[in-house]
Design a protein around this motif. Structure first.
Motif, PDB file in Angstrom:
ATOM      1  N   PHE A  86      12.391  -6.778 -43.940  1.00  0.00           N
ATOM      2  CA  PHE A  86      11.139  -6.992 -44.653  1.00  0.00           C
ATOM      3  C   PHE A  86      11.018  -8.443 -45.124  1.00  0.00           C
ATOM      4  CE2 PHE A  86       8.918  -7.523 -48.657  1.00  0.00           C
ATOM      5  CZ  PHE A  86       7.653  -7.071 -48.310  1.00  0.00           C
ATOM      6  N   GLN A  87      12.086  -8.994 -45.687  1.00  0.00           N
ATOM      7  CA  GLN A  87      11.985 -10.351 -46.230  1.00  0.00           C
ATOM      8  C   GLN A  87      11.619 -11.354 -45.139  1.00  0.00           C
ATOM      9  OE1 GLN A  87      15.109 -11.472 -48.902  1.00  0.00           O
ATOM     10  NE2 GLN A  87      13.813 -13.056 -49.764  1.00  0.00           N
ATOM     11  N   GLY A  88      12.205 -11.193 -43.965  1.00  0.00           N
ATOM     12  CA  GLY A  88      11.867 -12.100 -42.875  1.00  0.00           C
ATOM     13  C   GLY A  88      10.429 -11.962 -42.424  1.00  0.00           C
ATOM     14  N   LEU A  89       9.955 -10.722 -42.309  1.00  0.00           N
ATOM     15  CA  LEU A  89       8.576 -10.507 -41.871  1.00  0.00           C
ATOM     16  C   LEU A  89       7.579 -10.973 -42.929  1.00  0.00           C
ATOM     17  CD1 LEU A  89       8.935  -6.976 -40.225  1.00  0.00           C
ATOM     18  CD2 LEU A  89       8.694  -9.189 -39.070  1.00  0.00           C
ATOM     19  N   ALA A  90       7.872 -10.702 -44.197  1.00  0.00           N
ATOM     20  CA  ALA A  90       6.970 -11.131 -45.269  1.00  0.00           C
ATOM     21  C   ALA A  90       6.841 -12.648 -45.290  1.00  0.00           C
ATOM     22  CB  ALA A  90       7.468 -10.608 -46.612  1.00  0.00           C
TER      23      ALA A  90
ATOM     24  N   LEU B 178       7.205 -14.684 -42.785  1.00  0.00           N
ATOM     25  CA  LEU B 178       6.403 -15.094 -41.627  1.00  0.00           C
ATOM     26  C   LEU B 178       4.914 -14.934 -41.879  1.00  0.00           C
ATOM     27  CD1 LEU B 178       8.160 -13.608 -38.459  1.00  0.00           C
ATOM     28  CD2 LEU B 178       7.779 -16.026 -38.953  1.00  0.00           C
ATOM     29  N   VAL B 179       4.544 -13.825 -42.513  1.00  0.00           N
ATOM     30  CA  VAL B 179       3.132 -13.518 -42.715  1.00  0.00           C
ATOM     31  C   VAL B 179       2.500 -14.411 -43.768  1.00  0.00           C
ATOM     32  CG1 VAL B 179       1.559 -11.749 -43.587  1.00  0.00           C
ATOM     33  CG2 VAL B 179       3.274 -11.135 -41.897  1.00  0.00           C
ATOM     34  N   LEU B 180       3.223 -14.670 -44.869  1.00  0.00           N
ATOM     35  CA  LEU B 180       2.587 -15.382 -45.984  1.00  0.00           C
ATOM     36  C   LEU B 180       2.689 -16.898 -45.883  1.00  0.00           C
ATOM     37  CD1 LEU B 180       4.628 -16.610 -48.481  1.00  0.00           C
ATOM     38  CD2 LEU B 180       5.102 -14.175 -48.704  1.00  0.00           C
ATOM     39  N   SER B 181       3.741 -17.414 -45.245  1.00  0.00           N
ATOM     40  CA  SER B 181       3.996 -18.858 -45.294  1.00  0.00           C
ATOM     41  C   SER B 181       2.900 -19.709 -44.667  1.00  0.00           C
ATOM     42  CB  SER B 181       5.352 -19.175 -44.646  1.00  0.00           C
ATOM     43  OG  SER B 181       6.401 -18.593 -45.374  1.00  0.00           O
ATOM     44  N   PRO B 182       2.368 -19.358 -43.487  1.00  0.00           N
ATOM     45  CA  PRO B 182       1.321 -20.216 -42.913  1.00  0.00           C
ATOM     46  C   PRO B 182       0.085 -20.328 -43.806  1.00  0.00           C
ATOM     47  CG  PRO B 182       2.203 -18.734 -41.250  1.00  0.00           C
ATOM     48  CD  PRO B 182       2.744 -18.265 -42.559  1.00  0.00           C
ATOM     49  N   SER B 183      -0.343 -19.211 -44.397  1.00  0.00           N
ATOM     50  CA  SER B 183      -1.530 -19.262 -45.259  1.00  0.00           C
ATOM     51  C   SER B 183      -1.241 -20.023 -46.542  1.00  0.00           C
ATOM     52  CB  SER B 183      -1.999 -17.839 -45.584  1.00  0.00           C
ATOM     53  OG  SER B 183      -2.487 -17.199 -44.421  1.00  0.00           O
ATOM     54  N   LEU B 184      -0.060 -19.810 -47.129  1.00  0.00           N
ATOM     55  CA  LEU B 184       0.315 -20.555 -48.337  1.00  0.00           C
ATOM     56  C   LEU B 184       0.274 -22.052 -48.069  1.00  0.00           C
ATOM     57  CD1 LEU B 184       1.500 -20.755 -51.232  1.00  0.00           C
ATOM     58  CD2 LEU B 184       3.771 -20.475 -50.193  1.00  0.00           C
ATOM     59  N   ALA B 185       0.850 -22.483 -46.952  1.00  0.00           N
ATOM     60  CA  ALA B 185       0.893 -23.909 -46.640  1.00  0.00           C
ATOM     61  C   ALA B 185      -0.496 -24.450 -46.324  1.00  0.00           C
ATOM     62  CB  ALA B 185       1.838 -24.156 -45.467  1.00  0.00           C
ATOM     63  N   ALA B 186      -1.309 -23.681 -45.598  1.00  0.00           N
ATOM     64  CA  ALA B 186      -2.650 -24.157 -45.262  1.00  0.00           C
ATOM     65  C   ALA B 186      -3.488 -24.362 -46.521  1.00  0.00           C
ATOM     66  CB  ALA B 186      -3.340 -23.157 -44.332  1.00  0.00           C
ATOM     67  N   VAL B 187      -3.367 -23.452 -47.485  1.00  0.00           N
ATOM     68  CA  VAL B 187      -4.107 -23.593 -48.737  1.00  0.00           C
ATOM     69  C   VAL B 187      -3.568 -24.763 -49.555  1.00  0.00           C
ATOM     70  CG1 VAL B 187      -4.574 -22.490 -50.955  1.00  0.00           C
ATOM     71  CG2 VAL B 187      -4.846 -21.189 -48.842  1.00  0.00           C
TER      72      VAL B 187
ATOM     73  N   TRP C  72       8.579  -6.208 -53.395  1.00  0.00           N
ATOM     74  CA  TRP C  72       7.662  -7.193 -53.966  1.00  0.00           C
ATOM     75  C   TRP C  72       8.442  -8.384 -54.524  1.00  0.00           C
ATOM     76  CZ3 TRP C  72       2.988  -7.690 -52.534  1.00  0.00           C
ATOM     77  CH2 TRP C  72       2.190  -6.589 -52.247  1.00  0.00           C
ATOM     78  N   GLY C  73       9.657  -8.140 -55.028  1.00  0.00           N
ATOM     79  CA  GLY C  73      10.500  -9.260 -55.457  1.00  0.00           C
ATOM     80  C   GLY C  73      10.842 -10.189 -54.313  1.00  0.00           C
ATOM     81  N   SER C  74      11.017  -9.621 -53.124  1.00  0.00           N
ATOM     82  CA  SER C  74      11.286 -10.452 -51.955  1.00  0.00           C
ATOM     83  C   SER C  74      10.057 -11.257 -51.544  1.00  0.00           C
ATOM     84  CB  SER C  74      11.764  -9.580 -50.792  1.00  0.00           C
ATOM     85  OG  SER C  74      13.033  -9.024 -51.078  1.00  0.00           O
ATOM     86  N   VAL C  75       8.867 -10.686 -51.725  1.00  0.00           N
ATOM     87  CA  VAL C  75       7.638 -11.460 -51.493  1.00  0.00           C
ATOM     88  C   VAL C  75       7.600 -12.653 -52.438  1.00  0.00           C
ATOM     89  CG1 VAL C  75       5.121 -11.431 -51.634  1.00  0.00           C
ATOM     90  CG2 VAL C  75       6.338  -9.472 -50.639  1.00  0.00           C
ATOM     91  N   ALA C  76       7.868 -12.398 -53.722  1.00  0.00           N
ATOM     92  CA  ALA C  76       7.858 -13.482 -54.708  1.00  0.00           C
ATOM     93  C   ALA C  76       8.878 -14.559 -54.347  1.00  0.00           C
ATOM     94  CB  ALA C  76       8.145 -12.922 -56.102  1.00  0.00           C
ATOM     95  N   SER C  77      10.055 -14.134 -53.906  1.00  0.00           N
ATOM     96  CA  SER C  77      11.083 -15.085 -53.494  1.00  0.00           C
ATOM     97  C   SER C  77      10.607 -15.949 -52.333  1.00  0.00           C
ATOM     98  CB  SER C  77      12.350 -14.320 -53.100  1.00  0.00           C
ATOM     99  OG  SER C  77      13.378 -15.192 -52.693  1.00  0.00           O
ATOM    100  N   SER C  78       9.876 -15.337 -51.388  1.00  0.00           N
ATOM    101  CA  SER C  78       9.353 -16.091 -50.248  1.00  0.00           C
ATOM    102  C   SER C  78       8.265 -17.073 -50.665  1.00  0.00           C
ATOM    103  CB  SER C  78       8.810 -15.122 -49.191  1.00  0.00           C
ATOM    104  OG  SER C  78       9.852 -14.354 -48.634  1.00  0.00           O
ATOM    105  N   VAL C  79       7.459 -16.685 -51.652  1.00  0.00           N
ATOM    106  CA  VAL C  79       6.460 -17.615 -52.187  1.00  0.00           C
ATOM    107  C   VAL C  79       7.153 -18.844 -52.783  1.00  0.00           C
ATOM    108  CG1 VAL C  79       4.708 -17.949 -53.975  1.00  0.00           C
ATOM    109  CG2 VAL C  79       4.703 -15.863 -52.595  1.00  0.00           C
TER     110      VAL C  79
END
Length: 237
Positions: free
Chosen positions: A69-73, A75-84, A155-162
């Motif tokens: 999950f952490q790897g997939l999350a 992948l999904v969030l990083s491009p949009s975070l960086a673009a914004v 959700w903690g892993s999502v936060a960590s990826s952010v």
């Protein structure tokens, strides 16, 4: 509307493989691409990925599901975070237009053949709306349908990826570090990410603040895995 989202994605894709979304229309001829929505509704690809990670790490199902999950999350969030953060642009990468293709090793490839997007004034709110309901919530539900694992942990892993994405953006684009920190901070205070961790004085390459999560991704249970830098289990060390 923004007409050159393809250029935005190409730029942020240079930050790291986790920020990369391919946009070449010719890739449609390559076999194996599926909309990300399929990953959330068809149990087989996710089950196979978790099994692959379990074998690679010689771990149990919960550890493998968490690391998958952490790897997939990320992948999904990083491009949009960086673009914004870098361009002030939110790409429209919903689960029906963003595609994935399985890979035996390393991050899965992502592809969007005809990307569109918009300039956003409030990056954190726009990101939350695009990511939480469109991708991360369904991905969490799909993982938990495979393996009984804490929703709070995921959700903690999502936060960590952010927080990790914010750190890498700051390192690679120092002129954007303040903006990236502000957007990530707002995102971490939004919806299901609120309360998943705490921000502390910056250490190492972090700019503005460092993040300590209130859960553990279970990587310490992998042989020679150790503790991640933001792990809650580091609190007494």
């Amino acid at each position: 509307m923004v007409t050159d989202v393809r250029a935005v994605l190409a730029d942020v894709g240079r930050l790291s493989p986790f920020f990369l979304v391919g946009t070449d229309p010719a890739a449609a001829a390559e076999p194996g691409w599926r909309p990300l929505r399929d990953l959330y509704t068809d149990p087989r690809p996710l089950r196979d990925r978790i099994a692959h990670v379990r074998r690679a790490l010689d771990s149990d199902d919960r550890v493998a599901a968490s690391i998958t999950f952490q790897g997939l999350a990320a992948l999904v969030l990083s491009p949009s975070l960086a673009a914004v953060a870098v361009h002030g642009v939110l790409p429209h990468l919903g689960p029906d237009v963003l595609h994935w293709r399985p890979a035996e090793a390393g991050p899965w490839a992502l592809w969007c053949p005809d990307p569109s997007g918009e300039v956003v004034a409030d990056g954190a709110d726009a990101l939350a709306g695009a990511l939480f309901d469109g991708h991360l919530g369904p991905l969490i539900a799909a993982v938990r349908a495979q393996v009984p694992i804490s929703e709070r942990l995921l959700w903690g892993s999502v936060a960590s990826s952010v927080a990790a994405g914010k750190r890498l953006i700051g390192v690679e684009r120092p002129e954007i570090a303040d903006r990236a920190a502000r957007i990530a901070e707002r995102l971490l205070d939004t919806g299901p990410l609120a309360g998943t961790g705490e921000r502390r004085a910056p250490t190492g390459p972090d700019h503005g603040w460092s993040f300590r999560r209130r859960s553990c991704c279970l990587f310490y249970r992998v042989r020679d895995g150790g503790l991640c830098g933001d792990c809650v289990l580091n609190r007494d060390r």
